[in-house]
Design an enzyme around this catalytic site. Sequence first.
Site, PDB file in Angstrom:
ATOM      1  N   GLU A  35      -5.274  -8.109   6.304  1.00 36.55           N
ATOM      2  CA  GLU A  35      -5.629  -7.161   7.357  1.00 36.55           C
ATOM      3  C   GLU A  35      -6.597  -6.134   6.759  1.00 36.55           C
ATOM      4  O   GLU A  35      -6.181  -5.148   6.157  1.00 36.55           O
ATOM      5  CB  GLU A  35      -4.389  -6.449   7.901  1.00 36.55           C
ATOM      6  CG  GLU A  35      -4.731  -5.456   9.003  1.00 36.55           C
ATOM      7  CD  GLU A  35      -3.711  -4.327   9.140  1.00 36.55           C
ATOM      8  OE1 GLU A  35      -3.664  -3.723  10.231  1.00 36.55           O
ATOM      9  OE2 GLU A  35      -2.989  -4.024   8.168  1.00 36.55           O
ATOM     10  N   HIS A  42      -6.830  -0.631   1.954  1.00 39.82           N
ATOM     11  CA  HIS A  42      -6.376   0.698   1.531  1.00 39.82           C
ATOM     12  C   HIS A  42      -5.821   0.720   0.116  1.00 39.82           C
ATOM     13  O   HIS A  42      -5.235   1.717  -0.310  1.00 39.82           O
ATOM     14  CB  HIS A  42      -5.350   1.240   2.530  1.00 39.82           C
ATOM     15  CG  HIS A  42      -5.928   1.461   3.895  1.00 39.82           C
ATOM     16  ND1 HIS A  42      -6.798   2.494   4.166  1.00 39.82           N
ATOM     17  CD2 HIS A  42      -5.815   0.758   5.042  1.00 39.82           C
ATOM     18  CE1 HIS A  42      -7.173   2.428   5.438  1.00 39.82           C
ATOM     19  NE2 HIS A  42      -6.587   1.385   5.988  1.00 39.82           N
ATOM     20  N   ASN A  63       0.799  -1.220   0.000  1.00 38.69           N
ATOM     21  CA  ASN A  63       0.000   0.000   0.000  1.00 38.69           C
ATOM     22  C   ASN A  63       0.835   1.275   0.000  1.00 38.69           C
ATOM     23  O   ASN A  63       0.441   2.279  -0.594  1.00 38.69           O
ATOM     24  CB  ASN A  63      -0.917   0.014   1.228  1.00 38.69           C
ATOM     25  CG  ASN A  63      -1.676   1.312   1.369  1.00 38.69           C
ATOM     26  OD1 ASN A  63      -2.536   1.626   0.555  1.00 38.69           O
ATOM     27  ND2 ASN A  63      -1.343   2.096   2.388  1.00 38.69           N
ATOM     28  N   ASP A  84      -0.646  -6.538   4.532  1.00 33.02           N
ATOM     29  CA  ASP A  84      -0.835  -5.346   5.351  1.00 33.02           C
ATOM     30  C   ASP A  84      -1.821  -4.383   4.692  1.00 33.02           C
ATOM     31  O   ASP A  84      -1.871  -4.256   3.465  1.00 33.02           O
ATOM     32  CB  ASP A  84       0.530  -4.662   5.531  1.00 33.02           C
ATOM     33  CG  ASP A  84       0.462  -3.440   6.414  1.00 33.02           C
ATOM     34  OD1 ASP A  84       0.131  -3.599   7.598  1.00 33.02           O
ATOM     35  OD2 ASP A  84       0.753  -2.330   5.913  1.00 33.02           O
TER      36      ASP A  84
END
Length: 564
Positions: free
Chosen positions: A326, A287, A173, A283
């Site tokens: 996540e 996003h 990200n 992770d």
Amino acid sequence: MARPGARRLRAPALLALAALAACARPAVAPGPAPARAALVADPAAFWNSATVYFIVTDRFLDADSTNDRALGRRHDGVLLRNFEGGDLAGVIRKLEEGYFDRLGVDVLWLTPFVEQTHGAVDEGTGRTYGYHGYWTRDWTAVDPAFGTKADVKRLVEVAHRHGIRVLMDAVINHVGHVTPEDPAWPDDWVRYEPTCTYRDYATTVDCTLVKGLPDLRTDRDEPVALPPALVEKWKAEGRLEREVASLDAFFRRTGYPRAPRYYVIKWLTDWVRECGFDGYRVDTAKHFGESVSAELRKEAEVAFADWKRAHPGEALDALPFFMVGEVYNWGPGGGRLYDFGDRKVDYFAHGYDGLISFAFKAEAHAPYDTLFAHMEATLRGPLAGKVVLNYVSSHDDGGPYDRDRQDPLGAGTRLLLAPGMAQVYYGDETARPLVVPGANGDANLRSLMNWDDLARGGRTAEILAHWQALGRFRRAHPAVGAGTHRVLQAAPYVFARTLDAGVVHDGVVVALETGTGTKAIPVGDAFAEGTPLVDAYSGATGTVQGGRVTITSASSVVLLERRP
């Protein structure tokens, strides 16, 4: 209470610790683990019955003090926001000592080991370094504070010898902050604004996670050149031609445009191809566009197959590559979907086998059967065939189940006996402090592993023994995490778990809050009349008579399995 400082990361008396760990074990050694390879035909059952141990590498164990000030970093950050010395060598040491075996761990997940920003920033909590691993500067290099590429390979090799899989923490990200020591990434690689406001899909995805953290332009397909700073770095290290040739081969094979996300996908999957990682923990998955996850999964599967071909006999079994995401604030109560407000996304349809449950640590306050029955119903209903990863504390959750460590035994019981995959955050099993005087924010959650407390024995050793007994029982019996849950008695609380998955037929009976001394425990139809049983917690034995087994122990926890 552990006090900050790199020196405290070093286990002060390793032989004494090994002896202590041996003494802290329950009275009986765990029974033989089932042929977990038999669950290959049902990967969800395998992973839901697994226990993952999550480590912030810098805070675990310093086994090599020579790299403590790598890249010229100073120890001038605020409390618990410096590099403190923990390294891959420390994790390898604990693997070789059998620490994770005694805890019943199936899987290791380490914070990212790739090269981090060299300098520090002030995120509003004071001067902070990228000790946590989430501020990438170079995806192709190991940060020397953590070790070397040889250490990464050795860690995976040693883990596999112990039957333990390893998940790589994959960050796609964002990149690391700009600092006086770290140049800015080109504008065609990252965006520096706006900052996410989390009102809807666009204000969660097309923005920077926090102010000043450059967001990778994963939404773009336009080709970009390598960042000049990375080119100069590789040239100075004597590997520019090799890296460029490898990129050229990747883009020829795949036909992908040279857009930022495909560079990073290439770099992340190279670690799988070279080292044999068994999966990713992805992770900040909500996003960036969910299609990116599917692209990452596709290339990771190719890389995993390449590694297996190049290393015949080293793979643990035929289980496919695993990916858990996540998706912050997702919980199984919402089923497969995450609701952004204006859009709902099914991440399970975009490469993920499982998601981390951010609801479990709150749900864990419910009565045992409310918690267990809810989790089992979820895994057999809307999330059938998928994996839910539960936790009671983590590196960035400011509201853990037991912030003050007042109930470390109950935390272990709830987490390790709940249906679904269990995440033990380093130090859960030793009641490592989650509140450190003088620390701010999430730094409290990342205190140094309290090896000194364990070396002193006493209460810390008792807590560890409890988690070890539950963890080894869970590892020996996939029914605990993936089986059918049935209540046999309300008070004292007794339940059975059974699993029939292909050639795996497993069953256990668990009794909680029984009191000490002699107790008669109903077993229902989990065990036939006359079956000899053993309590895996205390070592006490008994035989089923009249649908019950009589056990005498000093514990109020009873973990019944067939006697070998």
